[in-house]
Scaffold this motif. Structure first.
Motif, PDB file in Angstrom:
ATOM      1  N   LEU A 181     -12.020  -4.177   2.242  1.00  0.00           N
ATOM      2  CA  LEU A 181     -11.200  -4.868   3.238  1.00  0.00           C
ATOM      3  C   LEU A 181      -9.971  -4.052   3.649  1.00  0.00           C
ATOM      4  O   LEU A 181      -9.414  -4.258   4.732  1.00  0.00           O
ATOM      5  N   GLY A 182      -9.538  -3.172   2.765  1.00  0.00           N
ATOM      6  CA  GLY A 182      -8.316  -2.421   3.035  1.00  0.00           C
ATOM      7  C   GLY A 182      -7.059  -3.243   2.855  1.00  0.00           C
ATOM      8  O   GLY A 182      -5.976  -2.862   3.313  1.00  0.00           O
ATOM      9  N   ARG A 183      -7.195  -4.361   2.169  1.00  0.00           N
ATOM     10  CA  ARG A 183      -6.064  -5.244   1.896  1.00  0.00           C
ATOM     11  C   ARG A 183      -6.448  -6.174   0.751  1.00  0.00           C
ATOM     12  O   ARG A 183      -7.608  -6.247   0.365  1.00  0.00           O
ATOM     13  N   SER A 184      -5.483  -6.874   0.219  1.00  0.00           N
ATOM     14  CA  SER A 184      -5.763  -7.770  -0.895  1.00  0.00           C
ATOM     15  C   SER A 184      -6.714  -8.888  -0.478  1.00  0.00           C
ATOM     16  O   SER A 184      -6.576  -9.467   0.605  1.00  0.00           O
ATOM     17  N   LEU A 185      -7.665  -9.186  -1.331  1.00  0.00           N
ATOM     18  CA  LEU A 185      -8.564 -10.306  -1.085  1.00  0.00           C
ATOM     19  C   LEU A 185      -7.778 -11.590  -0.891  1.00  0.00           C
ATOM     20  O   LEU A 185      -8.159 -12.463  -0.097  1.00  0.00           O
TER      21      LEU A 185
END
Length: 283
Positions: A181-185
């Motif tokens: 995702l390239g970010r926190s879930l």
């Protein structure tokens, strides 16, 4: 990001397309929350979750590659493969005797046992069991997001529809999803609805799994009938969640499609674009 050193050895894959498919078998209410399976639902996987790997026991390649990466010989990787599946089976058998039909192991604990038993006690470098477990998983089971996951998540957040997880998973599942995702879930997922089998000690289709999910949604003031479960497995996801009153949407983004209409399935979609349209159509 933690484990970035391990992940740097792998190339982030392109998203995988699903298929254009949407069939509704029973009326659905506009969801107040949607709970997603991970393997072969949010992500297209090579093998599947750990239980699927245990059933298939695919060769030693990923273990040998891991051993060599950490500076060890091929024969040690072959030994790791045998011990890995043996120790998992031993833990499952121990739990069955205690009445837990589908136990989930802590794979990092399995790796700690393997490393302690196969590496010299006086070794100069300590190897982190979670790092080595992640590296082996990335070698054995490459995954890619399905197209449309992020767009759907953003839409759900805008509409204040809660997002949850109901998945057979390990600690590395969260790591890999964040990497994809390239970010926190948890920029998307509500922590109160993040249900991972490794944190429970049992896995789908154990009947306790969706009982836990039912309690989690009720504690948030939601009725299961207003919560959709989206997953790829007719047994683990659909039949297992149905008795607790959840609405069920089968995700068929890959593999063959059989006639799946039945009392356990309210709808079937082939892509997250289809799922997005299904939700929008109920506004």
């Amino acid at each position: 990001m933690k484990y970035s050193a391990v992940l740097s050895f792998f190339k982030r894959p392109e998203n995988k397309p699903g298929r254009d498919l949407c069939r509704v078998f029973s009326p659905l209410e506009f969801p107040k929350a949607i709970l997603f399976d991970i393997y072969d639902t949010l992500v297209a996987s090579t093998i599947g979750d750990l239980n699927a790997q245990l059933e298939k026991k695919r060769g030693t390649k990923s273990f040998v590659k891991t051993a060599k990466h950490y500076g060890f010989e091929e024969k040690l990787g072959q030994q790791w493969q045998k011990l890995f599946f043996r120790y998992i089976e031993e833990e499952h058998e121990r739990c069955r005797k205690l009445g837990i039909l589908r136990a989930e192991v802590l794979v990092d604990v399995i790796w700690r046992r393997i490393l302690d038993e196969t590496l010299p006690a006086d070794r100069s470098i300590e190897i982190d069991e979670r790092e080595i477990g992640l590296f082996r998983e990335m070698c054995a089971n490459p995954v890619a997001l399905f197209d449309g996951v992020e767009d759907l998540f953003l839409f759900l957040k805008e509409r204040n529809i809660l997002i949850g997880i109901v998945s057979n998973a390990q600690y590395y599942t969260e790591v890999v999803l964040q990497w994809l995702l390239g970010r926190s879930l948890f920029d998307f997922v509500d922590r109160n609805l993040a249900i991972f089998s490794y944190k429970l000690g049992f896995a789908k289709p154990d009947p306790h799994f969706f009982r836990y999910a039912e309690v989690a949604v009720r504690l948030m003031g939601l009725a299961p009938k207003n919560v959709w479960v989206v997953g790829n497995d007719p047994i683990n996801d659909m039949a297992s969640s149905r008795p607790y009153g959840f609405a069920t949407v089968l995700f068929a983004g890959k593999g063959s499609i059989e006639e799946v209409a039945g009392s356990d399935i309210d709808a079937i979609v082939g892509s997250f674009g289809n799922l997005l349209d299904l939700v929008k159509g109920l506004e």
